[in-house]
Design a protein around this motif. Structure first.
Motif, PDB file in Angstrom:
ATOM      1  N   MET A   1       0.838  -1.180   0.000  1.00  0.00           N
ATOM      2  CA  MET A   1       0.000   0.000   0.000  1.00  0.00           C
ATOM      3  C   MET A   1       0.877   1.235   0.000  1.00  0.00           C
ATOM      4  N   THR A   2       0.424   2.225  -0.676  1.00  0.00           N
ATOM      5  CA  THR A   2       1.181   3.464  -0.734  1.00  0.00           C
ATOM      6  C   THR A   2       0.920   4.275   0.523  1.00  0.00           C
ATOM      7  N   ASP A   3       1.727   5.282   0.704  1.00  0.00           N
ATOM      8  CA  ASP A   3       1.610   6.136   1.897  1.00  0.00           C
ATOM      9  C   ASP A   3       0.266   6.865   1.936  1.00  0.00           C
ATOM     10  N   ALA A   4      -0.232   7.301   0.795  1.00  0.00           N
ATOM     11  CA  ALA A   4      -1.515   7.994   0.730  1.00  0.00           C
ATOM     12  C   ALA A   4      -2.658   7.059   1.115  1.00  0.00           C
ATOM     13  N   GLN A   5      -2.576   5.799   0.699  1.00  0.00           N
ATOM     14  CA  GLN A   5      -3.613   4.837   1.040  1.00  0.00           C
ATOM     15  C   GLN A   5      -3.616   4.541   2.543  1.00  0.00           C
ATOM     16  N   VAL A   6      -2.424   4.448   3.129  1.00  0.00           N
ATOM     17  CA  VAL A   6      -2.311   4.181   4.561  1.00  0.00           C
ATOM     18  C   VAL A   6      -2.899   5.351   5.350  1.00  0.00           C
ATOM     19  N   GLN A   7      -2.605   6.556   4.944  1.00  0.00           N
ATOM     20  CA  GLN A   7      -3.138   7.729   5.636  1.00  0.00           C
ATOM     21  C   GLN A   7      -4.659   7.786   5.525  1.00  0.00           C
ATOM     22  N   ASP A   8      -5.189   7.472   4.340  1.00  0.00           N
ATOM     23  CA  ASP A   8      -6.634   7.461   4.143  1.00  0.00           C
ATOM     24  C   ASP A   8      -7.283   6.382   5.018  1.00  0.00           C
ATOM     25  N   PHE A   9      -6.643   5.213   5.092  1.00  0.00           N
ATOM     26  CA  PHE A   9      -7.167   4.132   5.921  1.00  0.00           C
ATOM     27  C   PHE A   9      -7.163   4.537   7.396  1.00  0.00           C
ATOM     28  N   GLN A  10      -6.090   5.124   7.869  1.00  0.00           N
ATOM     29  CA  GLN A  10      -6.000   5.545   9.274  1.00  0.00           C
ATOM     30  C   GLN A  10      -7.032   6.634   9.588  1.00  0.00           C
ATOM     31  N   LYS A  11      -7.277   7.508   8.623  1.00  0.00           N
ATOM     32  CA  LYS A  11      -8.289   8.549   8.809  1.00  0.00           C
ATOM     33  C   LYS A  11      -9.668   7.920   8.969  1.00  0.00           C
ATOM     34  N   ARG A  12      -9.992   6.915   8.158  1.00  0.00           N
ATOM     35  CA  ARG A  12     -11.282   6.229   8.260  1.00  0.00           C
ATOM     36  C   ARG A  12     -11.396   5.482   9.584  1.00  0.00           C
ATOM     37  N   VAL A  13     -10.321   4.865  10.031  1.00  0.00           N
ATOM     38  CA  VAL A  13     -10.333   4.139  11.305  1.00  0.00           C
ATOM     39  C   VAL A  13     -10.572   5.110  12.458  1.00  0.00           C
ATOM     40  N   ARG A  14      -9.911   6.273  12.437  1.00  0.00           N
ATOM     41  CA  ARG A  14     -10.120   7.278  13.487  1.00  0.00           C
ATOM     42  C   ARG A  14     -11.568   7.767  13.499  1.00  0.00           C
ATOM     43  N   SER A  15     -12.137   7.961  12.311  1.00  0.00           N
ATOM     44  CA  SER A  15     -13.521   8.416  12.206  1.00  0.00           C
ATOM     45  C   SER A  15     -14.477   7.374  12.781  1.00  0.00           C
ATOM     46  N   ILE A  16     -14.244   6.108  12.451  1.00  0.00           N
ATOM     47  CA  ILE A  16     -15.102   5.030  12.971  1.00  0.00           C
ATOM     48  C   ILE A  16     -14.940   4.910  14.482  1.00  0.00           C
ATOM     49  N   SER A  17     -13.733   5.028  14.990  1.00  0.00           N
ATOM     50  CA  SER A  17     -13.494   4.942  16.432  1.00  0.00           C
ATOM     51  C   SER A  17     -14.170   6.089  17.171  1.00  0.00           C
ATOM     52  N   LYS A  18     -14.098   7.289  16.592  1.00  0.00           N
ATOM     53  CA  LYS A  18     -14.748   8.452  17.201  1.00  0.00           C
ATOM     54  C   LYS A  18     -16.255   8.250  17.257  1.00  0.00           C
ATOM     55  N   GLN A  19     -16.846   7.778  16.165  1.00  0.00           N
ATOM     56  CA  GLN A  19     -18.283   7.535  16.124  1.00  0.00           C
ATOM     57  C   GLN A  19     -18.661   6.434  17.123  1.00  0.00           C
ATOM     58  N   HIS A  20     -17.841   5.413  17.244  1.00  0.00           N
ATOM     59  CA  HIS A  20     -18.114   4.326  18.187  1.00  0.00           C
ATOM     60  C   HIS A  20     -18.080   4.827  19.623  1.00  0.00           C
ATOM     61  N   ARG A  21     -17.127   5.703  19.962  1.00  0.00           N
ATOM     62  CA  ARG A  21     -17.057   6.274  21.319  1.00  0.00           C
ATOM     63  C   ARG A  21     -18.312   7.074  21.630  1.00  0.00           C
ATOM     64  N   LYS A  22     -18.787   7.860  20.677  1.00  0.00           N
ATOM     65  CA  LYS A  22     -20.005   8.648  20.878  1.00  0.00           C
ATOM     66  C   LYS A  22     -21.216   7.745  21.088  1.00  0.00           C
ATOM     67  N   LEU A  23     -21.335   6.708  20.272  1.00  0.00           N
ATOM     68  CA  LEU A  23     -22.475   5.820  20.371  1.00  0.00           C
ATOM     69  C   LEU A  23     -22.425   4.967  21.645  1.00  0.00           C
ATOM     70  N   SER A  24     -21.237   4.710  22.168  1.00  0.00           N
ATOM     71  CA  SER A  24     -21.130   3.892  23.382  1.00  0.00           C
ATOM     72  C   SER A  24     -21.646   4.632  24.607  1.00  0.00           C
ATOM     73  N   GLN A  25     -21.810   5.945  24.530  1.00  0.00           N
ATOM     74  CA  GLN A  25     -22.311   6.729  25.651  1.00  0.00           C
ATOM     75  C   GLN A  25     -23.825   6.893  25.600  1.00  0.00           C
ATOM     76  N   GLY A  26     -24.475   6.229  24.688  1.00  0.00           N
ATOM     77  CA  GLY A  26     -25.931   6.271  24.589  1.00  0.00           C
ATOM     78  C   GLY A  26     -26.374   6.650  23.197  1.00  0.00           C
ATOM     79  N   TYR A  27     -27.341   5.887  22.694  1.00  0.00           N
ATOM     80  CA  TYR A  27     -27.864   6.184  21.368  1.00  0.00           C
ATOM     81  C   TYR A  27     -29.308   5.724  21.273  1.00  0.00           C
TER      82      TYR A  27
END
Length: 115
Positions: A1-27
């Protein structure tokens, strides 16, 4: 994987983790028009000083004082408050709080017409 793909993947993982933290506090589950269930974060309760509760408590206490003032009578009420003022430090504080202020006296007059 290229560096740009890795950065894009890490950005998506951070976004999913952030959304998961919000939803874990009540939804709540919302149903969209097409029948799809979509989780939405529920609003958090404010974590400040409960001003509304304090106001309700003070108003209730003043109403209680007015009721006592009306039922016992002005002379007996003031005698009892004087007796409290001569006691221990806690009783003196209670005597100070239970003093017949103008608002209590006025409310007692209004209560006298209804009770």
């Amino acid at each position: 994987m290229t560096d740009a793909q890795v950065q894009d993947f890490q950005k998506r993982v951070r976004s999913i983790s952030k959304q998961h933290r919000k939803l874990s506090q009540g939804y709540v589950q919302l149903v969209e028009r097409d029948g799809l269930l979509v989780p939405k974060t529920s609003r958090r309760a404010r974590r400040g000083f409960p001003i509304k509760g304090l106001i309700i408590t003070v108003v209730g206490f003043i109403a209680f004082k007015a009721f006592l003032f009306d039922q016992v009578g002005a002379i007996n009420y003031n005698d009892r408050v004087q007796a409290l003022s001569k006691g221990t430090a806690l009783e003196q504080a209670g005597g100070w709080v239970m003093q017949a202020d103008p608002l209590t006296q006025r409310l007692a007059e209004l209560l006298a017409g209804y009770l």
